[in-house]
Design a protein around this motif. Sequence first.
Motif, PDB file in Angstrom:
ATOM      1  N   PRO A 258       0.797  -1.228   0.000  1.00  0.00           N
ATOM      2  CA  PRO A 258       0.000   0.000   0.000  1.00  0.00           C
ATOM      3  C   PRO A 258       0.828   1.275   0.000  1.00  0.00           C
ATOM      4  N   GLY A 259       1.838   1.369   0.858  1.00  0.00           N
ATOM      5  CA  GLY A 259       2.676   2.556   0.903  1.00  0.00           C
ATOM      6  C   GLY A 259       2.033   3.704   1.657  1.00  0.00           C
ATOM      7  N   PRO A 260       2.808   4.721   1.976  1.00  0.00           N
ATOM      8  CA  PRO A 260       2.271   5.892   2.683  1.00  0.00           C
ATOM      9  C   PRO A 260       1.254   6.647   1.827  1.00  0.00           C
ATOM     10  N   VAL A 261       0.164   7.070   2.412  1.00  0.00           N
ATOM     11  CA  VAL A 261      -0.869   7.777   1.657  1.00  0.00           C
ATOM     12  C   VAL A 261      -0.388   9.149   1.175  1.00  0.00           C
ATOM     13  N   THR A 262       0.664   9.656   1.767  1.00  0.00           N
ATOM     14  CA  THR A 262       1.201  10.960   1.368  1.00  0.00           C
ATOM     15  C   THR A 262       2.242  10.870   0.258  1.00  0.00           C
ATOM     16  N   SER A 263       2.574   9.654  -0.180  1.00  0.00           N
ATOM     17  CA  SER A 263       3.646   9.467  -1.153  1.00  0.00           C
ATOM     18  C   SER A 263       3.103   9.394  -2.575  1.00  0.00           C
ATOM     19  N   ALA A 264       3.630  10.233  -3.474  1.00  0.00           N
ATOM     20  CA  ALA A 264       3.202  10.214  -4.881  1.00  0.00           C
ATOM     21  C   ALA A 264       3.547   8.893  -5.551  1.00  0.00           C
ATOM     22  N   VAL A 265       4.652   8.257  -5.140  1.00  0.00           N
ATOM     23  CA  VAL A 265       5.038   6.993  -5.773  1.00  0.00           C
ATOM     24  C   VAL A 265       4.258   5.797  -5.232  1.00  0.00           C
ATOM     25  N   SER A 266       3.352   6.039  -4.303  1.00  0.00           N
ATOM     26  CA  SER A 266       2.437   4.973  -3.863  1.00  0.00           C
ATOM     27  C   SER A 266       0.998   5.239  -4.297  1.00  0.00           C
TER      28      SER A 266
END
Length: 301
Positions: A258-266
């Motif tokens: 999932p990745g961090p919700v604030t990360s553009a690459v996620s």
Amino acid sequence: MDTIDDERMARGMLGWLCEPGDARLRQLLAQHTPIDVLDLLLRQGAKFVRRPEIRHLPTSRVRGKAAAAVEDAQRDGGRVVIPADPDWPRGLRHPDGGEPVCLWARGPAPIPPQAGSVTIVGSRASSSYGNHVAADMAADLAGHGWTVVSSGGLGIDGAVLRATLAAGGRAVAVLPCGLDRLHPHQHRALLERVAETGLLLSAQPPGADPTLARMATHRALLAALTAGTVVVEASARSAALQTVRQALDLGRAGLVVPGPVTSAVSAGCLELLRTDARVRPVGCAEHIVADLAPPPAPPGR
């Protein structure tokens, strides 16, 4: 030559002449043997479209050049893989619907069985977090006997290959170009290391440059090779998302960190999880193994 060697040479020459997804070549192969198709194209003058790199060659030189390319590709640990071989990937299809006429391989390892291998891909513009997660997953999977497959790309894919090699695992790098033109050039040394103990694999013949059109075939091969595809980081328009979608369409597992919700690459990973119910979230190698077939035996057993 025996029958299988004749077919291998014919398929290799056809693969050197045409793009892997060439519709005309596919039609001919549905009606004739590869040896007969080669004769139709080069002796009887049937119309076909040469791949761009060889369109300048006079017709009189094409057969000799094609045969020489196949012979050269099978030296020094290289080989041409055809559907009759036991390690040909089952279910492999070009995005246009047909399977490649052959594959080009280099390295001591066979093409891995789907049930014991995992594809891990992701963003070229990866974060340190993404590289860390991808490397941990790859190393853990390799340590438990899984073959780890990725591209030679920058970012996540390179981190995956390096971690697999460092763990002493089996690494396979799928390239969008001829194996004599390692891409990207920044990873030439890394890909040479993969070729020493694992496998480099491509649907493109020697001399073929990486192009946007060839990336589609590249992604199809990445998706078809393994039991499932894991995407670690992907922006909203990342090609890695297309790879996992193709894996899902082939009936393979589609797994996403999932990745961090604030990360553009996620952002692409999160959107895929929201919009495709077939996709499963994962955060470690144990999650991946749980969603795939029973794991292979660890190395040495």
